[in-house]
Design a protein around this motif. Structure first.
Motif, PDB file in Angstrom:
ATOM      1  N   ALA A 145       6.015  13.837  10.673  1.00 10.71           N
ATOM      2  CA  ALA A 145       6.098  12.559  11.669  1.00 10.71           C
ATOM      3  C   ALA A 145       4.980  11.695  11.627  1.00 10.71           C
ATOM      4  O   ALA A 145       4.949  10.423  11.421  1.00 10.71           O
ATOM      5  N   GLY A 146       3.738  12.384  11.883  1.00  9.09           N
ATOM      6  CA  GLY A 146       2.421  11.296  11.581  1.00  9.09           C
ATOM      7  C   GLY A 146       2.161  10.835  10.330  1.00  9.09           C
ATOM      8  O   GLY A 146       2.007   9.613  10.269  1.00  9.09           O
ATOM      9  N   ALA A 147       2.563  11.550   9.238  1.00  6.82           N
ATOM     10  CA  ALA A 147       2.331  10.902   8.141  1.00  6.82           C
ATOM     11  C   ALA A 147       3.358   9.875   7.610  1.00  6.82           C
ATOM     12  O   ALA A 147       2.972   8.819   7.297  1.00  6.82           O
ATOM     13  N   GLY A 148       4.643  10.041   8.054  1.00  4.97           N
ATOM     14  CA  GLY A 148       5.618   8.875   8.055  1.00  4.97           C
ATOM     15  C   GLY A 148       5.266   7.716   8.975  1.00  4.97           C
ATOM     16  O   GLY A 148       5.255   6.347   8.289  1.00  4.97           O
ATOM     17  N   TRP A 149       4.643   8.005  10.095  1.00  2.00           N
ATOM     18  CA  TRP A 149       4.084   6.813  10.912  1.00  2.00           C
ATOM     19  C   TRP A 149       3.092   5.987  10.258  1.00  2.00           C
ATOM     20  O   TRP A 149       3.014   4.746  10.131  1.00  2.00           O
ATOM     21  N   TRP A 150       1.975   6.798   9.614  1.00  2.74           N
ATOM     22  CA  TRP A 150       0.988   6.138   9.077  1.00  2.74           C
ATOM     23  C   TRP A 150       1.208   5.341   7.800  1.00  2.74           C
ATOM     24  O   TRP A 150       0.853   4.385   7.587  1.00  2.74           O
ATOM     25  N   LEU A 151       2.491   5.991   7.013  1.00  2.00           N
ATOM     26  CA  LEU A 151       3.036   5.152   5.877  1.00  2.00           C
ATOM     27  C   LEU A 151       3.675   3.628   6.541  1.00  2.00           C
ATOM     28  O   LEU A 151       3.396   2.877   5.726  1.00  2.00           O
ATOM     29  N   LEU A 152       4.353   3.902   7.432  1.00  4.06           N
ATOM     30  CA  LEU A 152       4.901   3.029   7.853  1.00  4.06           C
ATOM     31  C   LEU A 152       4.145   2.004   8.579  1.00  4.06           C
ATOM     32  O   LEU A 152       4.265   0.720   8.036  1.00  4.06           O
ATOM     33  N   ARG A 153       3.034   2.113   9.132  1.00  5.88           N
ATOM     34  CA  ARG A 153       1.921   1.248   9.632  1.00  5.88           C
ATOM     35  C   ARG A 153       1.449   0.500   8.496  1.00  5.88           C
ATOM     36  O   ARG A 153       0.695  -0.427   8.490  1.00  5.88           O
ATOM     37  N   GLY A 154       1.194   1.391   7.312  1.00  3.15           N
ATOM     38  CA  GLY A 154       0.411   0.825   6.219  1.00  3.15           C
ATOM     39  C   GLY A 154       1.157  -0.237   5.465  1.00  3.15           C
ATOM     40  O   GLY A 154       0.401  -1.059   4.904  1.00  3.15           O
ATOM     41  N   SER A 155       2.250  -0.530   5.892  1.00  4.47           N
ATOM     42  CA  SER A 155       2.953  -1.650   5.249  1.00  4.47           C
ATOM     43  C   SER A 155       3.105  -3.050   6.202  1.00  4.47           C
ATOM     44  O   SER A 155       3.868  -3.851   5.777  1.00  4.47           O
ATOM     45  N   LEU A 156       2.384  -2.835   7.358  1.00  2.00           N
ATOM     46  CA  LEU A 156       2.674  -3.894   8.235  1.00  2.00           C
ATOM     47  C   LEU A 156       1.769  -5.172   7.581  1.00  2.00           C
ATOM     48  O   LEU A 156       0.782  -4.978   7.070  1.00  2.00           O
TER      49      LEU A 156
END
Length: 795
Positions: free
Chosen positions: A23-34
């Motif tokens: 979940a943390g990795a997914g959140w990090w990836l998601l935030r990386g495309s902000l």
């Protein structure tokens, strides 16, 4: 046992840890495309620093020293906020969706690829004037720079496993072409069906069904047309013919819009203009709230606010302080079928305008993710690609305005500097967009209407609704109409202009514009009535008209249903429906069962009556499906008033039996729904399904996170507040040029395409409840600057 428990606890902790890491990795990836919202970046091909401000709704205000830098910065912003939308737009027009979504998208791509739009737009690009080429190139560079700045590719591409393809110059033209696919009948299917009807029905029956207008017309010029009389018994007798109701031939989700304006004398100074464009609704919204402030090439400050279309560096609708403008789909005739006579001795040749010509052949390769390539062979004539067959089997070439040089360009960008109604109309008429009703108001208080977009000059006196022979020298299209030939209305005596996809002009001008399927005039007539019922206008007055949910058209259907049931008071049907009809208040409100009943019954009756006329056509063409006949209300209501026995569809004994049978089907359908008839409110049907394009492929909780809430929505078709579950006003605004601070702008679906953005879904709830939000951006909450230099990064 103790060891087993310790082992189980360790496994549980390990599993929880693993899930937390995932979940943390997914959140990090998601935030990386902000998107970048604040800070200072440099290293861009700009002449000077550009600032990009975001207000509480995410409205982007761009300040730059020239239009070139504005185009770059707008591309940067669009890419970071909306790249998936842009990608889908270009792929929709080019027929390249299968590269992202695999074989499921092949049917859409096959239809689009027949038009060879990527090749056409690449050719159109080379024909554009230098200022347009320069602006498109700057926008392309901004899009690709915006993508490159993201730490992680946009999140939809993480889900699909795809890599975003770089933006190319022709992609901007493809995005405009995609709107032509949305707003026009790109396959000209309506006229193919009309050709079959014309071939199979007696002329009087064909004219009765295919007329362009009737008593409900609300044209800006001219009077309502007279609807033709029904064919008599000796011409057509439907008794004994098998009818099989196949659905309504009226499209309640017709791409269109409302736009209306009042002169300054009625608004206290400048003209006042309102616009709400009706389209399929999604997350995020198709439009992007934008303000552009820059210096023109002549040194004048340009300050324009409105809606931009991600994929193109221009404001589509809005106000520049001198002129405000809006659009509705015009439904003029933009496409014709041309009969292609092949050489009996050589099928690769056809009879052209002056001599036998060779058919060009093009191989279009569709790349589908996870599947083998598919090759389409396209035959092309000088009139257009061969895409259909006439009723007698003759090949048909499609002449469509979107195929022609000059039909797609960025000419509309010049509207940002227009200063008068006349100047704005001239710009609109010369712009390369799908032909639209253009409504304009200026700061001096003047108002005007015309058609924006290029229109064909038809010669030869043929009927453009039916396939025609263009091999004669004096038949077909001869270039574009110039501005002097295109109808326009400026400063009408009443000081009011209204457009709602209806026929706008009288017979003479109708012969120039053609009939591409005008909408019924009921909605336009209701807006006209609202306008003439008021003598002083403010933005609040305009919003009240946009939110008018009175069902004036359905009132007569409600009365007819009540009268029909009253003639059979003891029937189980009358007793079953009576409670549901009690809450009728003449409005499309979410709590009304009566509105749902009357709405569904009208659709059922119209479909049943029209299908009777389809029966003789199916005898000759078994696969025939009725085209969308938006004016059919006129024909059906005339039959219900006259009740001719020979035009009664089988197997009904009389017209009352037909009406009761339709009511029985509606009653049974609603009784079987959750909550039964008593729970079948209009809101239970008209519940928002405004979705992200990828949510259908995701588990329920994730899909609900991406989609807008399932609000029950007032409104319907054929009244000003047009609303369906996933269709309706893609924006609502009203503004007086020079008084933008008093205007409003609202839209569904939000500003940002990123679910972690503070602007995801922004403004949607205001749109649902019809609450006006300011036309101009509010105070900036976040500011980003882009500067020239050698390398990207923080200053």
């Amino acid at each position: 046992m103790r060891k087993a428990r310790r082992w189980a606890r360790r496994m549980a902790l390990a599993t929880m840890g693993s899930l937390a890491c995932t979940a943390g990795a997914g959140w990090w990836l998601l935030r990386g495309s902000l998107p970048d919202y604040a800070g200072a970046l440099s290293g861009f091909p700009l002449s000077a620093r550009v600032t990009i401000e975001r207000d509480a709704l995410g409205t982007a205000t761009l300040h730059a020293g020239n239009r070139h830098d504005i185009s770059f910065a707008l591309g940067f912003v669009h890419a970071q906020e909306r790249f998936l939308q842009m990608d889908l737009q270009r792929r929709r027009a080019a027929g390249e969706l299968s590269e992202l979504f695999g074989p499921a998208a092949l049917p859409i791509d096959r239809e689009a690829r027949q038009h060879r739009m990527r090749a056409r737009m690449r050719a159109r690009l080379a024909e554009l004037p230098d200022w347009q080429r320069s602006g498109i190139a700057a926008y392309r560079d901004g899009v690709n720079a915006g993508l490159a700045r993201l730490r992680v590719r946009p999140f939809p591409y993480l889900l699909t496993g795809a890599t975003p393809a770089p933006w190319r110059e022709e992609d901007t033209l493809l995005c405009i072409a995609a709107m032509a696919f949305t707003l026009n009948d790109a396959g000209n299917t309506r006229e193919l069906a009309l050709a079959r009807m014309h071939a199979a029905l007696p002329p009087q029956a064909y004219r009765f069904l295919a007329a362009s207008g009737g008593a409900l017309d609300a044209p800006l010029e001219g009077a309502p047309l007279g609807w033709p009389e029904p064919p008599p018994t000796e011409v057509l007798d439907l008794r004994g013919m098998k009818a099989a109701t196949a659905g309504s031939s009226i499209d309640e989700h017709l791409p269109g819009s409302n736009s209306f304006a009042v002169a300054g004398a009625l608004a206290g100074g400048p003209a006042l203009l309102a616009n709400d464009m009706h389209l399929d609704l999604g997350v995020p919204n198709i439009w992007f709230r934008t303000r552009l402030v820059y210096r023109s090439a002549t040194g004048n400050e340009v300050d324009v606010t409105g809606a931009s279309l991600p994929g193109a560096p221009a404001i589509v609708v809005g106000s520049n302080g001198q002129v405000a403008w809006g659009f509705t789909n015009s439904y003029v005739d933009t496409a014709d079928w041309v009969r292609v006579e092949r050489d009996p001795g050589d099928p690769d040749r056809y009879r052209g305008r002056h001599a036998w010509s060779t058919i060009e052949r093009h191989s279009e390769v569709i790349h589908a993710k996870g599947a083998a390539d598919e090759v389409l062979e396209i035959e092309e004539t000088g009139w257009g690609p061969i895409l259909g067959k006439d009723a007698d089997g003759t090949s048909l070439a499609l002449a469509w305005t979107a195929h022609r040089p000059g039909a797609i360009d960025l000419g509309l960008q010049r509207m940002e500097s227009a200063r008068t109604v006349e100047e704005a109309i001239a710009i609109g008429q010369a712009s390369g967009i799908p032909p639209q009703n253009l409504l304009v108001g200026d700061r001096s208080g003047r108002i005007g209407w015309s058609i924006a977009g290029r229109l064909p000059m038809r010669v030869g006196g043929y009927d453009p609704a039916l396939p025609a022979d263009w091999s004669a020298a004096d038949a077909g299209w001869q270039g574009w109409l110039d501005g002097t030939a295109i109808p326009q209305v400026v400063n009408p005596d009443g000081g009011r202009i209204w457009t709602a996809n209806q026929r706008m002009v009288g017979d003479d001008a109708l012969g120039i514009l053609g009939d591409g399927g005008y909408d019924l005039g009921a909605r336009a007539g209701q807006i006209r009535g609202d306008l003439f019922a008021t003598q002083a206008f403010t933005p609040e007055t305009m919003l009240a008209i946009q939110l008018d949910d009175r069902a004036l058209l359905l009132a007569r259907w409600h009365d007819l249903l009540e009268r029909t049931l009253e003639r059979h008071p003891e029937s189980p049907l009358a007793k079953a429906l009576a409670p549901g009809l009690h809450d009728w208040n003449g409005r499309a409100v979410v709590t009304s069962v009566a509105y749902r009943l009357v709405h569904d019954w009208r659709a059922e009756v119209i479909a049943n009556v029209l299908d009777g006329f389809a029966a003789p056509v199916r005898q000759r063409f078994p696969d025939f499906v009725l085209p969308k006949l938006q004016q059919a209300e006129n024909a059906v209501w005339m039959l219900l008033e006259q009740r001719p026995a020979h035009l009664l569809p089988g197997p009904h004994a009389d017209w009352d039996a037909l009406l009761l049978s339709a009511a029985e089907r509606v009653s049974a359908r609603l009784e079987a729904a959750p909550g039964g008839l008593a729970g079948s409110t209009w809101g239970s049907y008209n519940t928002a399904r405004i979705r992200h394009p990828l949510s259908r492929a995701l588990p329920g909780p994730l899909a609900r996170w991406l989609d807008m809430p399932p609000d029950e929505l007032p409104g319907d078709s054929n009244l000003p507040r047009v609303q369906g579950p996933s269709f309706g006003a893609s924006e609502r605004f009203a503004v007086a040029p020079g008084q933008e601070a008093s205007g409003y702008f609202m839209m569904p679906g939000g500003q940002s395409g990123h679910p972690l953005s503070p602007y995801y879904g922004s403004g949607h709830e205001d749109w649902v409840h019809g609450r006006a939000t300011p036309f101009l951006p509010g105070p900036p909450e976040q500011v980003l600057s882009l500067a020239p230099g050698l390398a990207h990064g923080n200053d």
